[in-house]
Design a protein around this motif. Sequence first.
Motif, short mmCIF file in Angstrom:
data_model
loop_
_atom_site.label_atom_id
_atom_site.label_comp_id
_atom_site.label_asym_id
_atom_site.label_seq_id
_atom_site.Cartn_x
_atom_site.Cartn_y
_atom_site.Cartn_z
N LEU A 269 4.79 18.25 -0.89
CA LEU A 269 4.93 16.80 -0.77
C LEU A 269 6.20 16.50 0.03
O LEU A 269 7.31 16.58 -0.48
N ASP A 270 6.01 16.16 1.30
CA ASP A 270 7.15 15.96 2.18
C ASP A 270 7.74 14.55 2.09
O ASP A 270 8.95 14.37 2.13
N GLU A 271 6.85 13.55 2.01
CA GLU A 271 7.31 12.16 2.00
C GLU A 271 6.36 11.29 1.21
O GLU A 271 5.19 11.65 1.01
N ALA A 272 6.86 10.13 0.79
CA ALA A 272 6.03 9.07 0.21
C ALA A 272 6.66 7.75 0.60
O ALA A 272 7.89 7.63 0.62
N PHE A 273 5.82 6.77 0.93
CA PHE A 273 6.37 5.46 1.31
C PHE A 273 5.32 4.37 1.12
O PHE A 273 4.11 4.62 1.13
N GLY A 274 5.81 3.15 0.96
CA GLY A 274 4.94 1.99 0.87
C GLY A 274 4.94 1.23 2.18
O GLY A 274 5.88 1.33 2.98
N LYS B 42 -2.98 13.85 11.41
CA LYS B 42 -4.19 13.63 10.63
C LYS B 42 -3.92 12.62 9.51
O LYS B 42 -2.95 12.76 8.76
N VAL B 43 -4.78 11.61 9.42
CA VAL B 43 -4.69 10.62 8.35
C VAL B 43 -5.99 10.64 7.56
O VAL B 43 -7.08 10.58 8.13
N THR B 44 -5.87 10.74 6.24
CA THR B 44 -7.04 10.79 5.37
C THR B 44 -6.98 9.67 4.34
O THR B 44 -5.96 9.50 3.66
N GLU B 45 -8.06 8.92 4.24
CA GLU B 45 -8.21 7.89 3.22
C GLU B 45 -9.15 8.43 2.16
O GLU B 45 -10.33 8.68 2.43
N ARG B 46 -8.65 8.63 0.95
CA ARG B 46 -9.46 9.20 -0.13
C ARG B 46 -8.84 8.86 -1.48
O ARG B 46 -7.75 8.27 -1.55
N ARG B 47 -9.53 9.21 -2.53
CA ARG B 47 -8.97 9.05 -3.87
C ARG B 47 -7.85 10.07 -4.05
O ARG B 47 -8.01 11.25 -3.73
N GLU C 299 -0.44 16.44 6.84
CA GLU C 299 -1.46 15.39 6.70
C GLU C 299 -0.88 14.17 5.99
O GLU C 299 -0.13 14.29 5.02
N LEU C 300 -1.24 12.98 6.47
CA LEU C 300 -0.85 11.74 5.81
C LEU C 300 -2.04 11.23 5.01
O LEU C 300 -3.13 11.03 5.55
N VAL C 301 -1.82 11.03 3.71
CA VAL C 301 -2.90 10.66 2.80
C VAL C 301 -2.61 9.29 2.19
O VAL C 301 -1.47 9.00 1.80
N THR C 302 -3.64 8.45 2.10
CA THR C 302 -3.50 7.14 1.47
C THR C 302 -4.75 6.84 0.66
O THR C 302 -5.85 7.27 1.03
N PRO C 303 -4.62 6.13 -0.47
CA PRO C 303 -5.80 5.80 -1.27
C PRO C 303 -6.84 5.01 -0.46
O PRO C 303 -6.51 4.10 0.29
N ALA C 304 -8.09 5.39 -0.63
CA ALA C 304 -9.19 4.70 0.04
C ALA C 304 -9.36 3.31 -0.55
O ALA C 304 -9.06 3.07 -1.73
N LEU C 305 -9.86 2.39 0.27
CA LEU C 305 -10.12 1.02 -0.18
C LEU C 305 -11.42 1.02 -0.96
O LEU C 305 -12.51 1.03 -0.40
N VAL C 306 -11.29 0.97 -2.28
CA VAL C 306 -12.47 1.12 -3.15
C VAL C 306 -12.83 -0.18 -3.86
O VAL C 306 -13.58 -0.17 -4.84
N GLY C 307 -12.29 -1.31 -3.38
CA GLY C 307 -12.64 -2.60 -3.98
C GLY C 307 -11.59 -3.16 -4.91
O GLY C 307 -11.72 -4.29 -5.38
N ASN D 189 0.86 -1.18 0.00
CA ASN D 189 0.00 0.00 0.00
C ASN D 189 0.90 1.23 0.00
O ASN D 189 2.10 1.13 0.27
N VAL D 190 0.33 2.40 -0.29
CA VAL D 190 1.16 3.59 -0.43
C VAL D 190 0.58 4.76 0.35
O VAL D 190 -0.65 4.90 0.49
N PHE D 191 1.48 5.60 0.89
CA PHE D 191 1.11 6.78 1.68
C PHE D 191 1.90 7.99 1.17
O PHE D 191 3.04 7.86 0.71
N PHE D 192 1.26 9.17 1.32
CA PHE D 192 1.92 10.43 0.97
C PHE D 192 1.73 11.41 2.12
O PHE D 192 0.60 11.61 2.58
#
Length: 353
Positions: free
Chosen positions: A292-297, A272-277, A243-251, A235-238
């Motif tokens: 964009l400070d960081e990105a990681f899997g 703050k963590v946000t799950e969204r598109r 704020e920490l953002v990650t793609p929402a679980l959309v199926g 999975n991936v985070f930005f």
Amino acid sequence: MEITVQKTDNPKEKPDQGNLGFGTNFTDHMFIMDYSKDKGWHDARIVPYGPMKFDPAMATLHYGQAVFEGMKAYKSPDNRILLFRPEKNMERLNNTNDRMCIPRIDEEFCLEAIKKLVNIDKEWIPTAPGTSLYIRPFIIATDKYLGLKPSSTYKFMVILSPVGAYYPQGVNPVEIYVENEYVRAVPGGTGHVKTSGNYAASLKAQAEASARGYVQVLWLDGLERKYIEEVGSMNVFFKIDSELVTPALVGSILPGVTRDSTIELVKSWGIKVTERRVSIAEIFEEHKKGRLDEAFGTGTAAVISPIGELNWEGRSIKVNDGKTGRLAERIYQKLTGIQTGELEDDFGWTEKI
């Protein structure tokens, strides 16, 4: 159900802990359990690790009805053997079984079987920094039949492998290629479960990314080719500003155990963590703005894998100047500290064998 045990008469030499690699060495024993419609799951046994005989018409070879999980066992400084949130893996395995028309397992019993197997091969658990014992439960369809239908017989198996870092770079940032041509999964498909075909479908893009000098592929959604989904087996985070953002679980995205742990952990720190598109265009724009400070899997194999570079449509951006970010490092240290018993488990995530 009772688990019978047949121990090997010919123990193997254990590999050098300083040169383990990932998934190339295997312990002395494995667990097997069979399924048939008349008996259900039966004949649970631990036997010496080794080759098995299968019919050339075995269903899984022709129709891909196969599922698996990935877990790890760790040895703590005080010599305890610890598993990390194993009940989540058993729960996800049954979710995968449901999607792939495979009979559900008894989660509690199978977890006890895994514990027993790990305990028998506990001397294989490496103790060098960054190492662990990888646990691979899997189920394959075993009917001897050429025809597209769910199998009526299966084997549930567990094998163990002492491992080092999943990526040769370790916790150092990796270079990622954003895939535009191929797709991994679509809503309504099997992207949200851990079935073997998902990974076979990813090989072509991975091979082409590797030929370009990139370690992994960042997948975009299969419909519009614009929204970020996963990075290879992670999975991936930005981190965008605070704020920490990650793609929402959309199926079409696998609900990772490490992903869930990361979200819970970071929230406990007041971040703050946000799950969204999340679109790839947005990430490039946020980088342009300096936000964009960081990105990681995140994943069981690598735990945390910082992203140092993203290449999309011939454009490359460096994330955090190609260095590991402070948040990624903090998450890695806390998660691995909990997993190995070196830090206090504030969440009740570890389970002693």
